[in-house]
Design a protein around this motif. Structure first.
Motif, PDB file in Angstrom:
ATOM      1  N   GLY A 206      49.622 -58.750 -46.975  1.00 36.75           N
ATOM      2  CA  GLY A 206      50.204 -56.675 -48.556  1.00 36.75           C
ATOM      3  C   GLY A 206      51.311 -57.320 -48.906  1.00 36.75           C
ATOM      4  O   GLY A 206      51.930 -56.602 -49.768  1.00 36.75           O
ATOM      5  N   GLY A 207      52.626 -57.790 -48.335  1.00 35.55           N
ATOM      6  CA  GLY A 207      53.235 -57.861 -48.162  1.00 35.55           C
ATOM      7  C   GLY A 207      54.507 -56.907 -47.646  1.00 35.55           C
ATOM      8  O   GLY A 207      54.372 -56.088 -47.407  1.00 35.55           O
ATOM      9  N   VAL A 208      55.804 -56.987 -47.474  1.00 30.60           N
ATOM     10  CA  VAL A 208      56.938 -56.241 -46.199  1.00 30.60           C
ATOM     11  C   VAL A 208      56.534 -55.260 -46.729  1.00 30.60           C
ATOM     12  O   VAL A 208      57.114 -54.106 -46.307  1.00 30.60           O
ATOM     13  CB  VAL A 208      57.645 -57.197 -46.334  1.00 30.60           C
ATOM     14  CG1 VAL A 208      58.988 -56.993 -47.664  1.00 30.60           C
ATOM     15  CG2 VAL A 208      58.880 -56.289 -44.886  1.00 30.60           C
ATOM     16  N   PHE A 209      56.632 -54.532 -48.499  1.00 32.80           N
ATOM     17  CA  PHE A 209      56.821 -52.893 -48.411  1.00 32.80           C
ATOM     18  C   PHE A 209      55.166 -52.621 -49.124  1.00 32.80           C
ATOM     19  O   PHE A 209      54.773 -51.708 -49.670  1.00 32.80           O
ATOM     20  CB  PHE A 209      57.668 -52.939 -50.082  1.00 32.80           C
ATOM     21  CG  PHE A 209      58.988 -53.488 -49.246  1.00 32.80           C
ATOM     22  CD1 PHE A 209      60.157 -52.416 -48.451  1.00 32.80           C
ATOM     23  CD2 PHE A 209      59.530 -54.613 -49.894  1.00 32.80           C
ATOM     24  CE1 PHE A 209      60.970 -52.012 -47.782  1.00 32.80           C
ATOM     25  CE2 PHE A 209      60.731 -54.629 -49.200  1.00 32.80           C
ATOM     26  CZ  PHE A 209      61.955 -53.391 -48.753  1.00 32.80           C
ATOM     27  N   ARG A 210      54.251 -53.640 -48.994  1.00 35.16           N
ATOM     28  CA  ARG A 210      52.677 -53.185 -49.072  1.00 35.16           C
ATOM     29  C   ARG A 210      52.589 -53.490 -50.391  1.00 35.16           C
ATOM     30  O   ARG A 210      52.094 -52.977 -51.274  1.00 35.16           O
ATOM     31  CB  ARG A 210      52.469 -52.288 -47.870  1.00 35.16           C
ATOM     32  CG  ARG A 210      52.294 -52.411 -47.172  1.00 35.16           C
ATOM     33  CD  ARG A 210      51.766 -53.233 -46.471  1.00 35.16           C
ATOM     34  NE  ARG A 210      51.852 -53.231 -45.231  1.00 35.16           N
ATOM     35  CZ  ARG A 210      52.151 -53.101 -43.965  1.00 35.16           C
ATOM     36  NH1 ARG A 210      53.506 -54.029 -44.704  1.00 35.16           N
ATOM     37  NH2 ARG A 210      52.187 -53.888 -43.372  1.00 35.16           N
ATOM     38  N   CYS A 211      53.367 -54.131 -51.407  1.00 33.59           N
ATOM     39  CA  CYS A 211      52.255 -53.866 -52.782  1.00 33.59           C
ATOM     40  C   CYS A 211      52.095 -54.450 -52.969  1.00 33.59           C
ATOM     41  O   CYS A 211      51.291 -54.781 -54.085  1.00 33.59           O
ATOM     42  CB  CYS A 211      54.312 -54.784 -53.152  1.00 33.59           C
ATOM     43  SG  CYS A 211      55.521 -53.066 -53.534  1.00 33.59           S
ATOM     44  N   THR A 212      51.394 -55.630 -52.345  1.00 28.38           N
ATOM     45  CA  THR A 212      50.336 -56.616 -52.870  1.00 28.38           C
ATOM     46  C   THR A 212      49.377 -56.137 -51.787  1.00 28.38           C
ATOM     47  O   THR A 212      48.324 -57.489 -51.785  1.00 28.38           O
ATOM     48  CB  THR A 212      50.714 -58.401 -52.500  1.00 28.38           C
ATOM     49  OG1 THR A 212      50.887 -58.549 -51.658  1.00 28.38           O
ATOM     50  CG2 THR A 212      51.691 -58.524 -54.094  1.00 28.38           C
ATOM     51  N   GLN A 213      49.220 -55.358 -51.293  1.00 23.98           N
ATOM     52  CA  GLN A 213      47.746 -54.850 -50.102  1.00 23.98           C
ATOM     53  C   GLN A 213      46.610 -54.706 -50.796  1.00 23.98           C
ATOM     54  O   GLN A 213      46.231 -54.030 -52.127  1.00 23.98           O
ATOM     55  CB  GLN A 213      48.114 -53.334 -49.541  1.00 23.98           C
ATOM     56  CG  GLN A 213      47.578 -52.920 -48.422  1.00 23.98           C
ATOM     57  CD  GLN A 213      48.133 -51.814 -47.469  1.00 23.98           C
ATOM     58  OE1 GLN A 213      48.965 -50.862 -48.012  1.00 23.98           O
ATOM     59  NE2 GLN A 213      47.496 -51.722 -46.568  1.00 23.98           N
ATOM     60  N   GLY A 214      45.801 -55.802 -50.367  1.00 19.76           N
ATOM     61  CA  GLY A 214      43.993 -55.720 -51.000  1.00 19.76           C
ATOM     62  C   GLY A 214      44.109 -56.144 -52.027  1.00 19.76           C
ATOM     63  O   GLY A 214      42.847 -56.803 -52.350  1.00 19.76           O
ATOM     64  N   LEU A 215      45.236 -57.346 -52.411  1.00 21.33           N
ATOM     65  CA  LEU A 215      44.752 -58.466 -53.797  1.00 21.33           C
ATOM     66  C   LEU A 215      44.209 -59.135 -53.459  1.00 21.33           C
ATOM     67  O   LEU A 215      43.603 -59.744 -54.138  1.00 21.33           O
ATOM     68  CB  LEU A 215      46.104 -58.121 -53.799  1.00 21.33           C
ATOM     69  CG  LEU A 215      46.825 -57.083 -55.318  1.00 21.33           C
ATOM     70  CD1 LEU A 215      48.085 -57.541 -55.865  1.00 21.33           C
ATOM     71  CD2 LEU A 215      45.923 -56.703 -56.093  1.00 21.33           C
ATOM     72  N   GLN A 216      44.452 -59.590 -51.987  1.00 20.84           N
ATOM     73  CA  GLN A 216      43.470 -60.812 -51.964  1.00 20.84           C
ATOM     74  C   GLN A 216      42.305 -60.557 -51.106  1.00 20.84           C
ATOM     75  O   GLN A 216      41.291 -61.646 -52.016  1.00 20.84           O
ATOM     76  CB  GLN A 216      44.538 -61.938 -50.075  1.00 20.84           C
ATOM     77  CG  GLN A 216      44.174 -62.725 -49.955  1.00 20.84           C
ATOM     78  CD  GLN A 216      44.750 -62.885 -48.747  1.00 20.84           C
ATOM     79  OE1 GLN A 216      44.090 -63.045 -47.470  1.00 20.84           O
ATOM     80  NE2 GLN A 216      45.447 -64.414 -48.788  1.00 20.84           N
TER      81      GLN A 216
END
Length: 337
Positions: free
Chosen positions: A35-45
């Motif tokens: 989800g990215g080191v800062f969690r900006c993409t968390q849950g998208l996958q």
């Protein structure tokens, strides 16, 4: 209307864009499962699958190069470079390929891609995790450069960037990721919840590229700035009591020169403020433009306040940043000149 942190707003922008257009793909280092080191993409996958949001090797030139090829053949990649400091291996791809795609092909191909990069300091990341390299991109014809200062703008600008037919460099100030920078202090001290700029619509909306925002009306001096420094400028104006007008550029390229000149012609004074190093920073271009277009309206020289001309410090990074005290003193000096 829900309230979001900037991280949540950026994630929402990608979610909305991926849902509306199956050509939008997201990839980069650790952006998929983690989800990215800062969690900006968390849950998208988990929501869109591994073909729409996936991890890439630790190769910035490979990430950007692959994105250029995807964009040329009809996809809309939105890629993440883990820190803006890491983009240098990909600089050749961005400047020689992405930026020139439309022109070298005589409009037969375009390059609708977004390169997201966390920028600036504030997390004690040291010299290789804290740089503000926006001037390196504003010098390149064919690139658009965006720097949001609020969650609302971050979402609207990112959606507009993903929908743009040309390459966009999207710089995300790390100090603003989890809370509004309370410019009266050196660190974020309050959550975005309760902050008006945190009101972010859930669905699709855009903030047009190339339109600055007047975030504070004033008559004594114009402060032209962007990103984290918008909040520092507001704090300095409040602490000094100086009636400063603050222009948040939001987009560095294309630049809203009309908004800048309109304000400076009204106030007669101009400060250019940014976190990046002073010498050859984007503030030099802004100062030159103000002098060219507003010379006969100015009551004093254009003043630049920026980071020091020194390798980025680690333990002393809060002294490196222009803070309310330094900005406030510059405002007082301008008014006395």
């Amino acid at each position: 209307m829900p309230r979001m942190t900037m991280i949540e707003a950026i994630r929402s922008a990608m979610d909305v864009s991926m849902e509306r257009d199956d050509r939008v793909v997201v990839f980069g280092e650790d952006v998929g499962y983690f989800g990215g080191v800062f969690r900006c993409t968390q849950g998208l996958q988990q929501k869109y699958g591994r073909t729409r949001c996936f991890d890439a090797p630790i190769s910035e030139s490979g990430i950007v190069g692959a994105a250029i090829g995807m964009a040329a053949y009809g996809l809309k990649p939105c890629v993440e470079i883990q820190f803006a400091d890491y983009m240098y291996p990909a600089y050749d791809q961005l400047t020689q390929e992405a930026a020139r795609m439309r022109y070298r092909s005589n409009h037969q191909f375009t390059c609708p891609m977004v390169v997201r990069m966390p920028t600036g300091g504030g997390i004690f990341g040291g010299q290789t995790h804290s740089q503000s390299p926006e001037a390196l991109f504003t010098h390149v014809c064919g690139l658009k450069v965006v720097v949001p200062s609020t969650p609302y703008d971050a979402k609207g600008l990112l959606i507009a960037s993903i929908e743009d037919p040309d390459p966009v460099i999207f710089l995300e100030p790390k100090r603003l990721y989890n809370g509004p920078f309370d410019g009266h202090h050196d660190r974020p001290v309050t959550p975005w919840a309760g902050h008006p700029a945190a009101d972010v619509p859930e669905g699709h909306f855009v903030v047009p590229l190339g339109e600055a925002a007047t975030v504070r009306e004033g008559s004594a001096v114009t402060i032209v700035t962007y990103g984290t420094m918008v909040h520092v400028a507001a704090a300095a104006a409040e602490e000094t009591g100086i009636d400063a007008e603050i222009i948040d550029l939001r987009t560095l390229l294309p630049l809203d020169l009309e908004a800048i000149t309109r304000s400076v012609r009204k106030t007669g004074r101009c400060m250019v403020l940014h976190e990046a190093t002073l010498t050859s920073g984007f503030g030099g271009e802004l100062a030159a433009l103000v002098q060219e277009h507003c010379f006969y309206n100015l009551e004093g020289p254009v003043v630049r306040v920026a980071g020091w001309d020194t390798p980025y410090p680690h333990a002393q990074e809060w002294d490196y940043f222009p803070g309310p005290a330094r900005v406030g003193q510059a405002l007082k000096d301008m008014m006395e000149a």
